[in-house]
Motif scaffolding. Sequence first.
Motif, PDB file in Angstrom:
ATOM      1  N   LYS A  14       0.846  -1.202   0.000  1.00 21.06           N
ATOM      2  CA  LYS A  14       0.000   0.000   0.000  1.00 21.06           C
ATOM      3  C   LYS A  14       0.879   1.249   0.000  1.00 21.06           C
ATOM      4  N   ALA A  15       0.289   2.366  -0.378  1.00 21.52           N
ATOM      5  CA  ALA A  15       1.053   3.624  -0.435  1.00 21.52           C
ATOM      6  C   ALA A  15       0.583   4.590   0.645  1.00 21.52           C
ATOM      7  N   CYS A  16       1.464   5.491   1.042  1.00 19.29           N
ATOM      8  CA  CYS A  16       1.085   6.638   1.885  1.00 19.29           C
ATOM      9  C   CYS A  16       1.459   7.895   1.098  1.00 19.29           C
ATOM     10  N   LEU A  17       0.833   8.989   1.454  1.00 14.63           N
ATOM     11  CA  LEU A  17       1.184  10.236   0.757  1.00 14.63           C
ATOM     12  C   LEU A  17       1.616  11.290   1.774  1.00 14.63           C
ATOM     13  N   PHE A  18       2.788  11.843   1.535  1.00 19.45           N
ATOM     14  CA  PHE A  18       3.291  12.944   2.366  1.00 19.45           C
ATOM     15  C   PHE A  18       3.307  14.218   1.534  1.00 19.45           C
ATOM     16  N   LYS A  19       3.453  15.323   2.241  1.00 22.90           N
ATOM     17  CA  LYS A  19       3.495  16.601   1.526  1.00 22.90           C
ATOM     18  C   LYS A  19       4.581  17.481   2.126  1.00 22.90           C
ATOM     19  N   THR A  20       5.386  18.060   1.256  1.00 18.76           N
ATOM     20  CA  THR A  20       6.359  19.057   1.698  1.00 18.76           C
ATOM     21  C   THR A  20       6.276  20.218   0.705  1.00 18.76           C
ATOM     22  N   ILE A  21       7.274  21.094   0.715  1.00 19.33           N
ATOM     23  CA  ILE A  21       7.271  22.159  -0.280  1.00 19.33           C
ATOM     24  C   ILE A  21       8.602  22.152  -1.025  1.00 19.33           C
ATOM     25  N   LEU A  22       8.594  22.717  -2.217  1.00 14.89           N
ATOM     26  CA  LEU A  22       9.844  22.917  -2.942  1.00 14.89           C
ATOM     27  C   LEU A  22      10.583  24.046  -2.224  1.00 14.89           C
ATOM     28  N   PRO A  23      11.872  23.833  -1.855  1.00 16.18           N
ATOM     29  CA  PRO A  23      12.587  24.845  -1.072  1.00 16.18           C
ATOM     30  C   PRO A  23      12.462  26.254  -1.655  1.00 16.18           C
ATOM     31  N   LYS A  24      12.354  27.206  -0.770  1.00 20.76           N
ATOM     32  CA  LYS A  24      12.255  28.637  -1.104  1.00 20.76           C
ATOM     33  C   LYS A  24      11.011  28.973  -1.943  1.00 20.76           C
ATOM     34  N   THR A  25       9.984  28.097  -1.900  1.00 18.52           N
ATOM     35  CA  THR A  25       8.724  28.382  -2.604  1.00 18.52           C
ATOM     36  C   THR A  25       7.585  27.889  -1.717  1.00 18.52           C
ATOM     37  N   ASP A  26       6.349  28.116  -2.169  1.00 18.65           N
ATOM     38  CA  ASP A  26       5.240  27.458  -1.472  1.00 18.65           C
ATOM     39  C   ASP A  26       4.585  26.418  -2.384  1.00 18.65           C
TER      40      ASP A  26
END
Length: 480
Positions: free
Chosen positions: A74-86
Amino acid sequence: MRVAVVSFEVYPLAKVGGLADVAGALPKALKKKGTDVSIFMPFHKKAKDNVKKLELPLEKVLDEFDLGLDTTEKACLFKTILPKTDIPVYLVDNAHYFSSEDVYGSPDGGEQAIFFTKAVLEAMKKMEKPFDVIHANDWQTGLLPVYLKSVYANDPFFAHTASVYTIHNLGYQGIFDRSYMGFAKLPDYLFNIDGVEFYGNLNFMKGGIVFSDIVNTVSPTYAQEITTAEYGEKLEGVLQSRSEVLYGVLNGIDYEENDPSSDKRIPYHYSVDNMDGKWKDKEELQKEMGLDVKPNVPLVGLISRLVDQKGLDLIDDVMKYVMNCNVQFVLLGTGDKKYEDSFSNLAREFPGKASVKIGFDINLAQRIYAGCDFFLMPSRYEPCGLGQMYSLRYGTIPIVRYTGGLADTVEEFDGVKGNGFGFKPYDSAYLARSILKALYFYHRKDEMKTLIRNAMTTDLSWERSADEYLKLYELALKNH
Ligand code: ADP
């Protein structure tokens, strides 16, 4: 417009090659133009390390979800940001497929790619709003347009979602045994000559080409070349059949990271209006590489993977003659032993005039881009090419073979217009002629000044490429 860029590698979270640079830079440029853009990539071990190292925010947005594949993983989904952006970066996680130090191939390249692609689509379905355009890249995500046009064809969630598929390197197509169709739970009717079948196997990239709304590659010239047998890697027929939706959009380079007026990797800074720093960089480079320190001897550079694609047999042919001119040569590269040996021999034969460093060194590369007068890149084929773009930006005049992205970025200098030199037939006599022409202009100071100015003011920004991608997205929506 809501766009999802889907890529197996994204700079600076996980980078193996040029794809990461594109997937990291294009969204930034799109965002600046007001596009609502998100990125999807696997949560590779490397990306986990980099999220920590860069101290990026991280949240889990989806707990274990099922993918409808022939596996219990199964998969999980995480979220971050591209550095120096939103810009949101969605990370597909799974311990079995994405725990390796390597980005590709472990434990199984085909399954890994299918798992990621299917997880992206399933994760999207759990989001509030669909995307207008999904932009898939290279063979790893080639099956994404295939899923959209088959398994999800009647899914109302994707009813208005168009797909764009970018080929960054036709040399890597993702060819796997037919049995992967079963793992992917793709319907059998797709396995035929008009679908994903390729000489009895499953070809991921062919799927992307056949089923996306728009296909593009990383330069206009390469987009034409790949429809011919010489460059088509056996997909030329398929590409011809899609020629109405086949485009070429040049990559850009990062103007902030690669700026001779501020680059921390070079000893002296300069700009098109004050070139003094460049001549000091040349002197430093001559000293560092053990060349005679002579300001008025033209210095020719080469930075490359030492492989046949890069036209090194031509250079090998002509260099021993060219070195008898009043010229110096510096090479940085690694690769095939035959080239490493022959260039090392050249350096031994011409001490003080030729210097060869076998190795991979991104800081030395930058000092070479800054410190040389000319840069050699006579590739056999070149989808886009970065070396010539960095050279232009640093006022180092490229000498190229006019193929792929080299033909689209370098224009023959005629004394007034143009930013470099080049030739077409794959023949060392033509390379020799281009080098001699470059050396002729080197001694005509006024024309050389114009040439350097033309080179340094060539537009290689992502800004321009982003405009072209936006046009493709619009077209994809229309075709869809
Ligand atoms: P390709 O991706 O086919 O190797 P490109 O010209 O698109 O060719 O990109 C190559 C990039 O890798 C350039 O930025 C070049 O400076 C860099 N590079 C190649 N070889 C070396 C090396 N030995 N050391 C440092 N950088 C290198």
